[in-house]
Design a protein around this motif. Structure first.
Motif, PDB file in Angstrom:
ATOM      1  N   GLU A 136      -5.316  -1.545   0.911  1.00  0.00           N
ATOM      2  CA  GLU A 136      -4.687  -1.989  -0.334  1.00  0.00           C
ATOM      3  C   GLU A 136      -3.458  -2.868  -0.119  1.00  0.00           C
ATOM      4  O   GLU A 136      -3.062  -3.627  -1.004  1.00  0.00           O
ATOM      5  CB  GLU A 136      -4.264  -0.765  -1.169  1.00  0.00           C
ATOM      6  N   PHE A 137      -2.855  -2.753   1.057  1.00  0.00           N
ATOM      7  CA  PHE A 137      -1.586  -3.439   1.308  1.00  0.00           C
ATOM      8  C   PHE A 137      -1.678  -4.294   2.567  1.00  0.00           C
ATOM      9  O   PHE A 137      -2.166  -3.820   3.588  1.00  0.00           O
ATOM     10  CB  PHE A 137      -0.457  -2.412   1.453  1.00  0.00           C
TER      11      PHE A 137
ATOM     12  N   ARG B 270       2.398  -2.965  -3.094  1.00  0.00           N
ATOM     13  CA  ARG B 270       1.879  -4.313  -3.364  1.00  0.00           C
ATOM     14  C   ARG B 270       2.414  -4.846  -4.692  1.00  0.00           C
ATOM     15  O   ARG B 270       2.822  -6.007  -4.790  1.00  0.00           O
ATOM     16  CB  ARG B 270       0.352  -4.268  -3.391  1.00  0.00           C
ATOM     17  N   GLU B 271       2.432  -3.984  -5.703  1.00  0.00           N
ATOM     18  CA  GLU B 271       2.943  -4.397  -7.010  1.00  0.00           C
ATOM     19  C   GLU B 271       4.435  -4.727  -6.934  1.00  0.00           C
ATOM     20  O   GLU B 271       4.899  -5.700  -7.533  1.00  0.00           O
ATOM     21  CB  GLU B 271       2.690  -3.287  -8.031  1.00  0.00           C
TER      22      GLU B 271
ATOM     23  N   ALA C 238      -3.864   5.025  -0.527  1.00  0.00           N
ATOM     24  CA  ALA C 238      -4.237   3.876  -1.355  1.00  0.00           C
ATOM     25  C   ALA C 238      -3.245   3.658  -2.494  1.00  0.00           C
ATOM     26  O   ALA C 238      -2.833   2.521  -2.780  1.00  0.00           O
ATOM     27  CB  ALA C 238      -5.645   4.068  -1.920  1.00  0.00           C
ATOM     28  N   GLU C 239      -2.843   4.742  -3.149  1.00  0.00           N
ATOM     29  CA  GLU C 239      -1.939   4.593  -4.287  1.00  0.00           C
ATOM     30  C   GLU C 239      -0.550   4.140  -3.855  1.00  0.00           C
ATOM     31  O   GLU C 239       0.106   3.371  -4.555  1.00  0.00           O
ATOM     32  CB  GLU C 239      -1.861   5.901  -5.071  1.00  0.00           C
TER      33      GLU C 239
ATOM     34  N   LYS D  81      -0.900   0.432  -3.258  1.00  0.00           N
ATOM     35  CA  LYS D  81      -0.933  -0.315  -4.518  1.00  0.00           C
ATOM     36  C   LYS D  81       0.465  -0.468  -5.104  1.00  0.00           C
ATOM     37  O   LYS D  81       0.841  -1.539  -5.590  1.00  0.00           O
ATOM     38  CB  LYS D  81      -1.840   0.397  -5.517  1.00  0.00           C
ATOM     39  N   ASN D  82       1.242   0.621  -5.087  1.00  0.00           N
ATOM     40  CA  ASN D  82       2.591   0.564  -5.640  1.00  0.00           C
ATOM     41  C   ASN D  82       3.450  -0.422  -4.870  1.00  0.00           C
ATOM     42  O   ASN D  82       4.198  -1.216  -5.458  1.00  0.00           O
ATOM     43  CB  ASN D  82       3.221   1.955  -5.619  1.00  0.00           C
TER      44      ASN D  82
ATOM     45  N   GLY E 224      -2.858  -6.740   0.629  1.00  0.00           N
ATOM     46  CA  GLY E 224      -3.849  -7.138  -0.356  1.00  0.00           C
ATOM     47  C   GLY E 224      -3.555  -8.500  -0.957  1.00  0.00           C
ATOM     48  O   GLY E 224      -3.397  -9.490  -0.240  1.00  0.00           O
TER      49      GLY E 224
ATOM     50  N   LYS F  99      -6.805   8.672  -1.069  1.00  0.00           N
ATOM     51  CA  LYS F  99      -6.231   8.298  -2.358  1.00  0.00           C
ATOM     52  C   LYS F  99      -4.712   8.259  -2.291  1.00  0.00           C
ATOM     53  O   LYS F  99      -4.070   7.422  -2.923  1.00  0.00           O
ATOM     54  CB  LYS F  99      -6.700   9.258  -3.451  1.00  0.00           C
TER      55      LYS F  99
END
Length: 329
Positions: free
Chosen positions: A188-189, A155-156, A148-149, A152-153, A191, A145
């Motif tokens: 996630e990245f 990627r955003e 993954a988080e 995600k950050n 992504g 996790k």
């Protein structure tokens, strides 16, 4: 039949809070044997074989202080990444007859015989970061996790930033936490951020190697924009490589992210800096869970702490950043 006391410290994406709540656990006698009783020894051990990390010293001091409040003296190790030394240190603790000890096993299969020996000698054994066959309790983290988080950050940020971006991922797949973090991060990245190309994926374990590897990649890719790192120390080394290459500390086109929530990382998040994110656990909660779990096992009690809250901190989260940094004081 041996039973196991288990503590699941899940790094969940829940509302952030410092209160530790109860979790399920199965009680057994210390050592997993009906012949064992709580030790008369008032010494526990804490083995965190990552002594090069910035968090190492404050972590150990806080664990020792909490244990002292419960009447225990704490001994620690300095086997930074040396598996053979880790095995030797833990075997010594078994021979010395500590009440209990906790360890982050560099290679669980190599530590299993020591854990079994400890339990056979009525020395409580607590595994940190992974489940083992031989243990009185475990402190488990969802390392995936965390990775993954951060992914995600990043990627955003890349999607919002736009333009063609190049990224470097720094991992430590030689240890369980590093592999799980890296697998989840890469899932996630980049992504859906189709404007990102991961140009290099290399191992780095501390500040020095983070700086060295990033410097080399920058020479090959002077237009490198992003670095996602296994931990904050590595990320801070990567940041220094950018500074050395002439990038401004507040360059709006650079993203560097780490994991753990170290003091230096949190201080960088307090300003407009190219260090933009850290997957963090509140230090007070983490040290409390470690110290109290080992002490509970030493006293033959059921550990009852967790889950730990987890959050990705950025410069937009100043109140939370301050809270996490104040926990180190």
């Amino acid at each position: 039949m041996q039973k196991t006391k288990m503590l699941f410290a899940a790094l969940s994406v829940a509302a952030l809070g410092s209160t530790l709540v109860g979790c399920s656990g199965v009680v057994s006698e210390v050592g997993g044997s009906g012949d064992c009783a709580p030790s008369e020894s008032k010494t526990i051990g804490w083995d965190w074989p990552l002594s090069s990390l910035e968090m190492y010293e404050p972590f150990n001091k806080k664990v020792a202080a909490i244990a002292e409040d419960r009447g225990f003296e704490t001994v620690t190790t300095t086997n930074d990444g040396d598996l053979q030394q880790q095995v030797s240190d833990l075997e010594t603790w078994v021979t010395q007859g500590l009440a209990a000890f906790g360890t982050y096993a560099l290679e669980p299969s190599s530590i299993e015989p020591v854990a079994k020996e400890a339990m056979n000698n009525c020395v409580g054994f607590v595994s940190y970061g992974t489940q083992m066959d031989n243990q009185d309790a475990s402190i488990d983290f969802a390392w995936d996790k965390s990775g993954a988080e951060l992914g995600k950050n990043a990627r955003e940020w890349a999607t919002d930033h736009g333009g063609e971006l190049k990224a470097l991922v720094l991992h430590d797949r030689d240890i369980t936490a590093g592999k799980e973090r890296d697998d989840a991060l890469m899932a996630e990245f980049p992504g859906t951020a189709e404007n990102v190309e991961v140009v290099s994926h290399q191992r780095a374990v501390d500040t020095a190697s983070g700086e060295s590897v990033t410097s080399t990649v920058l020479q090959a890719h002077p237009d490198l924009d992003m670095v996602l790192a296994y931990n904050d120390d590595v990320a801070i080394g990567a940041r220094q490589a950018f500074i050395n290459a002439g990038f401004a500390e507040d360059d709006p086109d650079v993203y560097i992210g780490g994991q753990d929530g170290s003091p230096s990382a949190l201080r960088l998040l307090q300003k407009d800096d190219i260090f933009r994110a850290s997957s963090a656990v509140l230090f007070d909660d983490l040290t409390s869970v470690v110290a109290n779990t080992i002490c509970d096992v030493a006293e033959g009690k059921e550990p009852d702490y967790g889950p730990l809250d987890f959050v990705v901190l950025t410069a937009d989260d100043q109140e939370q950043v301050t809270k996490f940094l104040d926990a180190y004081k």
